[in-house]
Design an enzyme around this catalytic site. Structure first.
Site, mmCIF file in Angstrom:
data_model
loop_
_atom_site.group_PDB
_atom_site.id
_atom_site.type_symbol
_atom_site.label_atom_id
_atom_site.label_comp_id
_atom_site.label_asym_id
_atom_site.label_seq_id
_atom_site.Cartn_x
_atom_site.Cartn_y
_atom_site.Cartn_z
ATOM 1 N N ARG A 137 0.812 -1.222 0.000
ATOM 2 C CA ARG A 137 0.000 0.000 0.000
ATOM 3 C C ARG A 137 0.843 1.269 0.000
ATOM 4 O O ARG A 137 0.292 2.355 0.019
ATOM 5 C CB ARG A 137 -0.979 -0.031 1.165
ATOM 6 C CG ARG A 137 -1.896 -1.253 1.052
ATOM 7 C CD ARG A 137 -3.283 -1.055 1.552
ATOM 8 N NE ARG A 137 -4.132 -2.089 0.976
ATOM 9 C CZ ARG A 137 -4.634 -3.131 1.633
ATOM 10 N NH1 ARG A 137 -4.424 -3.268 2.929
ATOM 11 N NH2 ARG A 137 -5.386 -4.016 1.017
ATOM 12 N N GLY A 157 -2.310 -10.590 8.226
ATOM 13 C CA GLY A 157 -2.302 -12.052 8.270
ATOM 14 C C GLY A 157 -3.377 -12.646 9.147
ATOM 15 O O GLY A 157 -3.288 -13.801 9.543
ATOM 16 N N GLU A 183 -6.175 -13.718 8.419
ATOM 17 C CA GLU A 183 -6.808 -14.893 7.806
ATOM 18 C C GLU A 183 -5.955 -16.154 7.989
ATOM 19 O O GLU A 183 -6.376 -17.252 7.628
ATOM 20 C CB GLU A 183 -7.070 -14.625 6.329
ATOM 21 C CG GLU A 183 -8.388 -13.900 6.056
ATOM 22 C CD GLU A 183 -8.466 -12.516 6.678
ATOM 23 O OE1 GLU A 183 -7.433 -11.815 6.691
ATOM 24 O OE2 GLU A 183 -9.540 -12.133 7.181
ATOM 25 N N TRP A 198 -3.555 -3.495 8.498
ATOM 26 C CA TRP A 198 -3.720 -3.479 7.047
ATOM 27 C C TRP A 198 -3.492 -2.097 6.454
ATOM 28 O O TRP A 198 -3.058 -1.976 5.312
ATOM 29 C CB TRP A 198 -5.143 -3.903 6.665
ATOM 30 C CG TRP A 198 -5.507 -5.328 6.893
ATOM 31 C CD1 TRP A 198 -6.345 -5.814 7.848
ATOM 32 C CD2 TRP A 198 -5.083 -6.476 6.143
ATOM 33 N NE1 TRP A 198 -6.456 -7.180 7.740
ATOM 34 C CE2 TRP A 198 -5.696 -7.610 6.695
ATOM 35 C CE3 TRP A 198 -4.233 -6.649 5.042
ATOM 36 C CZ2 TRP A 198 -5.505 -8.900 6.195
ATOM 37 C CZ3 TRP A 198 -4.039 -7.924 4.551
ATOM 38 C CH2 TRP A 198 -4.664 -9.035 5.125
ATOM 39 N N ASN A 211 -9.827 -7.647 11.932
ATOM 40 C CA ASN A 211 -10.846 -8.478 12.577
ATOM 41 C C ASN A 211 -10.238 -9.617 13.388
ATOM 42 O O ASN A 211 -9.038 -9.890 13.294
ATOM 43 C CB ASN A 211 -11.788 -9.062 11.522
ATOM 44 C CG ASN A 211 -11.053 -9.956 10.535
ATOM 45 O OD1 ASN A 211 -10.282 -9.462 9.716
ATOM 46 N ND2 ASN A 211 -11.282 -11.254 10.624
ATOM 47 N N ASP A 262 -15.898 -10.619 9.327
ATOM 48 C CA ASP A 262 -14.681 -10.097 8.693
ATOM 49 C C ASP A 262 -14.728 -8.575 8.588
ATOM 50 O O ASP A 262 -14.154 -7.989 7.673
ATOM 51 C CB ASP A 262 -14.494 -10.741 7.310
ATOM 52 C CG ASP A 262 -13.098 -10.531 6.733
ATOM 53 O OD1 ASP A 262 -12.206 -10.050 7.465
ATOM 54 O OD2 ASP A 262 -12.901 -10.854 5.556
ATOM 55 N N ASP A 270 -13.185 -5.981 9.665
ATOM 56 C CA ASP A 270 -12.073 -5.332 10.365
ATOM 57 C C ASP A 270 -12.113 -3.817 10.172
ATOM 58 O O ASP A 270 -12.659 -3.309 9.206
ATOM 59 C CB ASP A 270 -10.724 -5.922 10.001
ATOM 60 C CG ASP A 270 -10.529 -6.224 8.543
ATOM 61 O OD1 ASP A 270 -9.548 -6.881 8.221
ATOM 62 O OD2 ASP A 270 -11.348 -5.798 7.732
ATOM 63 N N ARG A 279 -15.969 -0.544 7.878
ATOM 64 C CA ARG A 279 -16.367 -1.639 6.984
ATOM 65 C C ARG A 279 -17.730 -2.225 7.370
ATOM 66 O O ARG A 279 -18.451 -2.750 6.528
ATOM 67 C CB ARG A 279 -15.277 -2.714 7.058
ATOM 68 C CG ARG A 279 -15.448 -3.898 6.145
ATOM 69 C CD ARG A 279 -14.167 -4.734 6.137
ATOM 70 N NE ARG A 279 -14.374 -6.010 5.449
ATOM 71 C CZ ARG A 279 -13.412 -6.855 5.135
ATOM 72 N NH1 ARG A 279 -12.149 -6.557 5.456
ATOM 73 N NH2 ARG A 279 -13.659 -7.994 4.521
ATOM 74 N N ASN A 302 -13.759 -0.265 2.791
ATOM 75 C CA ASN A 302 -12.708 -1.188 3.196
ATOM 76 C C ASN A 302 -11.423 -0.400 3.354
ATOM 77 O O ASN A 302 -11.462 0.708 3.869
ATOM 78 C CB ASN A 302 -12.613 -2.337 2.182
ATOM 79 C CG ASN A 302 -12.018 -3.605 2.768
ATOM 80 O OD1 ASN A 302 -10.964 -3.572 3.372
ATOM 81 N ND2 ASN A 302 -12.699 -4.718 2.596
#
Lengths: 541, 258
Positions: A129, A189, A191, A239, A257, A300, A302, A327, A384
Site C-alpha cells: 500500500r 495475516g 486470515e 492493514w 478483525n 470479517d 475489520d 467496513r 474497506n
C-alpha cells in the site's frame, strides 16, 4: 556568485536532509509534495493545491504513464499510494518493486526489485500500500514479513527487520507511518491466525522501540475479552496506515478483525482490540483509549480504515474528533482526546445490527451460522481499506462505498494449522471480492459502488456519485473543491466536491485500486493514480 | 404445484441431501455449491466434463478421490495440480478452491436427471433441433445456426444433463449471467434487444438480436432493463415427452467441433 553559493547550499541541504519529520508535521504548508500515505498526518487526504479547479478540470490530460516492468502476477494489484518529495515520485509496483522516477515526466531514476520469499502467504493479493519517507530513507513492508529501509537516492538497502514469520502468515502490506524518529508498522495475516501487533521501529537502525499487542497477551489489559486460548491466533491485523496528532502526541490506528473470521463460537468475548481503533502514546506505545466498532466480529468487518482527524465545531464548541467510516456499514465520530462516542450512523444498508447504543456499541441481530446467513453489507464491507478524505472547506467526509451488497456468511469449525487459512467459514457473494473480471454482467440489485459525501456533524449523506460496479479506489479532495476517485470500471473521475457533479473522467483501462496523490513540480499541479498494472498522471493542458 | 416450484424443490432437495463431510464433520451451503458450480464450469469442465467423468479412470462426481480424502487435500490438488499428470496447478485462492470442493462433493448426490422421460434418440433429437424446434434460429451448433443465443456446440461438455433439461423446460429459472437478456429503447423510440456482454456507469455492450455487437450509451437511451425472463420459449408444451428426451440426448452428445 552569492546566488550560486546559496543555490549550492540549498541543493546540499535538499540532498542531505530530504524529508525531515518537521516537513511531515507541516505537510499542509508544503502541498507541492506528498510526503505520507494520506498526504498529511491527520489522514485527511486533502490537497491544498488549487490550480485544477471545477472550471478547468475538463482540460486535464494525460502527461505520463508508467507500466510495470514485469508481467503482473495473477494475485497482484497496484494498491500503493505514491509519495512525492522534491520532484521525485516513489511508488511500489506489486508486490514489492520500488520505483523512483521524475514526477513530471515519468522517467525512472532507479528501481529496487525485491524478491519476496516463496513462503509468503497472502489471503487477499500480493500487494503493497505504499512507502514512508524520513530524511533520505524510504521504508517499505514486504509481503514476506519484513520492514526494510532504502536509501531514497539509489534504492540501496539500509536495514531489514523481520516483523513476523511468513510461514505463519505474517506479511506487511501497510504503508508505514513516520512519527518523530520511529517507523510505525505491523503485520497483516489475520486470515492465517496471526497474533497481531503494532510496533515502532527506529528509523535509523530498524530496532523495535515499542510494541502494542493488538491481541492482548496474558496479563495485559483486554486479555480477559478472550476465552479458550483463542487469543493465541486471534488476528488483529494491521492493514492500513494510521494517523497522528502532534499536539496530543497520539497515534490512531484501525485494527483488523478477529480470527477465525466467521466462527465466533471458538472465541467467546469481545475479542479486543480487533475491529477497533486504538489511540497510543507515540513515544511509549501505551494505550490511551480504544473504541471497538464490532465487538466479537463474525463477518470479517475489520476496522481497516484510515482514522481521519478533524477539528470541528461540535454542538457549538470546538472539538478534536476522529472520523471513521467502518467496513461494518456505520460512520462514527469519536472525541480523539478521550475516545468518547459522539455519533454513529449507517452509510449503507446494514442488517447485522439494528442500531448503536448510547456508547456506540452495536445491537447485534445477525450472526454467521453453519447453514449460512444473509448479511448486509457483504463481507468486503460498506467500505474497506481504500481511503476516505475530508475537506475542511466543504466540511464533508468522502467515502468510497459499496452499497446494497450482501453475502451469505457461513461459520464452520476449522482447526488452526500454521500456514493454513484460518477463516472458520466463508462468505459467498456475487460481487467479486478482490478484483473485477473482464466484464460485468451482474444485475443492479446485486449492489453497486459510490462515492458518498457525508456531513460528519449529522451523518447525513449530502450527495452520492454512483457507479455501476463497486470501487476499490481511494479518494482525494482538493482545496479547489474537487474530489478525485476511480472505480473497478477503469474510470478515474474529477467530481465537484460540493455537489458530486462529474467534472471530468478518463478511461485508464484497469481497475483503480489505490488512492490518488496530487503534487506540483515547477508550479504545475499533477494528479496521479495507479490503475491496472500502471500508474497514470494527469495535469492541465 | 408449478413446474418451476417442482424443479426448485428438486434442487433444494438435492442440496438438503448433501452429506456432511465425514472427514471434517461439516457441509457446505447452497450458495457455496452454486458458486463452486460456476467455477467448475469455467475451470474444470473442459477436461473433466460436466459430470466429472470425462477422463478415463477419474470420476469427480463420485465423491471418491484416489489422491485425496479431506477437503484440505482436495484444495491442495486444485491449487498445486498433480505433478507428472495433465492436472495443472491453478492460481486459485483458498476460497475459490474451497467452493470448487463444495461443488465436487455435491455432485454425487445431485440428480443426473430432473425427469423420468423415455430414453432419447440423439438422431431424432438432431432433426428436432434443426427443424421443429427451430433452435438454430437463435443458437449455433458447429457451423450451423446463428449467434444470438448461447452457442450449443459444446453444450454436452459444459452442462450436465439435468441443467439442459431445466433450460428446455423452464429457461427462465436459471438465467446465467453470460446469457442475460437486455431490452432498451433509444430516445428516438427504436427498440433494442440483445444479450448483455458488459456494462459500466455510462455504457452497455450487447450482442443484439441481429447478431451485431453494439455499445449503447445510456445518455442515448430513453430506458433500459435487464430481463429476468429468457427469450427462449418453454418447450414443455411444444414438444412431447419423447421429443424432449430426444433433444436432450442430442444436446448431451454435443462435445465440440471434432
Amino acid at each position: 556568485m552569492l546566488r550560486r553559493i546559496v543555490f549550492t547550499l540549498l541543493t546540499a541541504i535538499t540532498l542531505t536532509a530530504q524529508t525531515p519529520f518537521d516537513r511531515l508535521v507541516n505537510a499542509e504548508r508544503d502541498p507541492a509534495n506528498w510526503l505520507t500515505y494520506s498526504g498529511t498526518l491527520d489522514g485527511q487526504r486533502y490537497s491544498r493545491l488549487t490550480q485544477i479547479t471545477p472550471a478547468n478540470a475538463k482540460d486535464l490530460e494525460l502527461k505520463w504513464v508508467l507500466q510495470t516492468r514485469a508481467p503482473a502476477e495473477p494475485n497482484s494489484k497496484y494498491e500503493a499510494t505514491s509519495l512525492v518529495s522534491n520532484g521525485v515520485l516513489y511508488t511500489v509496483q506489486p508486490p514489492n518493486v520500488v520505483v523512483a522516477l521524475d514526477a513530471a515526466n515519468g522517467k525512472i531514476f532507479w528501481t529496487y526489485p525485491y524478491n519476496p520469499a516463496p513462503s509468503a502467504r497472502l489471503c487477499c493479493g500480493r500487494i503493497n500500500r505504499g512507502l514512508a519517507i524520513l530524511g533520505n530513507t524510504l521504508f517499505m513492508g514486504t509481503i514476506d514479513g519484513n520492514l526494510i529501509a532504502l536509501d531514497a537516492r539509489d534504492g540501496h538497502t539500509m536495514w531489514t527487520t523481520p516483523i513476523g514469520r511468513p510461514e505463519a502468515g505474517y506479511s506487511v502490506t501497510v504503508a508505514p507511518l513516520i512519527v518523530k524518529d520511529k517507523v510505525i508498522a505491523g503485520p497483516a495475516g489475520g486470515e492465517y491466525g496471526i497474533s497481531g501487533f503494532l510496533s515502532a521501529y527506529s528509523a535509523e537502525t530498524g530496532k523495535e522501540m515499542w510494541r502494542f499487542n493488538t491481541i492482548p497477551q496474558p496479563g495485559e489489559a483486554g486479555h480477559e475479552s478472550w476465552e479458550n486460548d483463542a487469543w493465541k491466533h486471534g488476528g488483529g491485523s494491521i492493514w492500513t496506515t494510521g494517523s497522528y496528532d502532534p499536539a496530543l502526541n497520539l497515534i490512531y490506528w484501525g485494527i483488523g478483525n478477529a480470527s477465525p473470521d466467521w466462527n465466533g463460537d471458538v472465541r467467546p468475548g469481545d475479542n479486543l482490540y480487533t475491529s477497533s481503533v486504538i489511540a497510543l502514546d507515540a513515544d511509549t506505545g501505551k494505550l490511551k483509549w480504544h473504541f471497538q466498532f464490532t465487538p466479537h466480529d463474525e463477518f470479517d468487518f475489520d476496522a481497516t480504515q484510515v482514522p481521519v482527524l478533524a477539528d470541528l465545531i461540535w454542538q457549538g464548541k470546538p472539538r478534536k474528533v476522529l472520523l471513521f467510516a467502518n467496513r461494518n456499514g456505520f460512520f462514527y465520530v469519536l472525541d480523539r482526546q478521550t475516545g468518547e462516542f459522539l455519533l454513529g450512523k449507517p452509510f449503507a444498508k446494514v442488517t447485522w445490527a439494528d442500531g448503536l447504543d448510547a456508547k456506540g456499541r452495536p445491537n447485534r441481530v445477525g450472526h454467521s451460522t453453519p447453514e449460512g446467513s444473509l448479511i448486509y453489507p457483504e463481507n468486503q464491507g460498506a467500505t474497506n481499506w481504500y481511503n476516505p478524505a475530508y475537506s475542511p472547506r466543504t466540511g464533508l467526509f468522502y467515502i468510497p462505498s459499496w452499497l446494497d451488497t450482501h453475502s451469505i456468511n457461513t461459520s464452520r469449525v476449522e482447526p488452526y494449522k500454521e500456514g493454513n487459512q484460518y477463516g472458520g467459514g466463508s462468505a459467498t457473494h456475487e460481487v467479486p471480492a478482490l478484483r473485477p473480471g473482464p466484464t460485468n454482467k451482474r444485475l443492479p440489485e446485486v449492489g453497486y459502488g459510490a462515492i458518498q459525501a457525508l456531513d460528519p456533524k449529522t451523518g447525513a449523506i449530502k450527495w452520492h456519485f454512483n457507479m455501476m460496479d463497486v470501487t476499490d479506489s481511494g479518494v482525494l479532495v482538493t482545496a479547489s473543491d474537487i474530489v478525485f476517485a476511480g472505480g473497478r470500471e477503469g474510470y478515474f473521475y474529477a467530481l465537484d466536491a460540493r455537489t458530486g457533479a462529474p467534472l471530468w473522467k478518463a478511461m485508464v483501462g484497469g481497475a483503480v485500486s489505490a488512492g490518488p496523490t496530487s503534487y506540483a513540480v515547477e508550479g504545475k499541479q499533477y494528479i496521479s493514480i495507479p490503475a491496472g498494472n500502471a500508474i497514470f498522471t494527469f495535469a492541465l493542458r | 404445484m408449478a413446474l418451476k416450484s417442482i424443479l426448485f424443490s428438486l434442487v433444494l432437495t438435492a442440496v438438503a441431501a448433501l452429506p456432511a463431510f465425514p472427514q471434517e464433520g461439516h457441509g457446505f451451503t447452497p450458495a457455496e455449491i452454486q458458486r463452486g458450480g460456476i467455477a467448475y464450469s469455467s475451470f474444470c469442465v473442459n477436461c473433466h466434463g460436466p459430470d466429472g467423468d470425462q477422463i478415463s479412470g477419474v470420476n469427480l462426481g463420485s465423491n471418491q478421490f484416489r489422491r485425496a480424502q479431506s477437503d484440505a487435500e482436495l484444495i491442495r490438488i486444485i491449487q498445486k495440480g498433480i505433478p507428472g499428470t495433465p492436472m495443472p496447478p491453478g492460481a486459485y485462492t483458498d476460497e475459490q478452491a474451497a467452493v470448487l470442493v463444495a461443488y465436487l462433493r455435491s455432485m454425487a448426490t445431485s440428480p443426473r436427471s430432473t425427469r423420468k422421460g423415455p430414453p432419447g434418440d440423439p438422431s431424432r433429437g438432431k432433426a428436432l433441433v434443426e427443424a421443429k424446434g427451430q433452435c438454430l434460429n437463435c443458437h449455433r451448433i458447429g457451423h450451423q445456426g446463428t449467434v444470438t443465443g448461447p452457442d450449443l456446440t459444446s453444450i454436452g461438455i459444459t452442462r450436465r444433463l439435468a441443467e439442459i433439461e431445466i433450460a428446455l423446460l423452464d429457461p427462465s429459472i436459471d438465467i446465467r449471467p453470460e446469457n442475460r437478456p437486455v431490452r432498451a429503447v433509444a430516445k428516438d423510440g427504436t427498440k433494442i434487444a440483445g444479450t448483455l456482454l458488459n456494462q459500466d456507469t455510462y455504457t452497455i455492450q450487447i450482442l443484439d438480436s441481429n447478431a451485431t455487437l453494439r455499445s449503447l450509451y445510456k445518455t442515448n437511451l430513453r430506458e433500459y432493463e435487464f430481463l429476468k425472463v429468457s427469450p427462449m420459449p418453454n418447450f414443455r408444451d411444444r414438444l412431447s415427452e419423447q421429443e424432449i428426451s430426444d433433444v436432450v440426448s442430442y444436446l448431451v452428445s454435443l462435445k465440440g467441433l471434432r
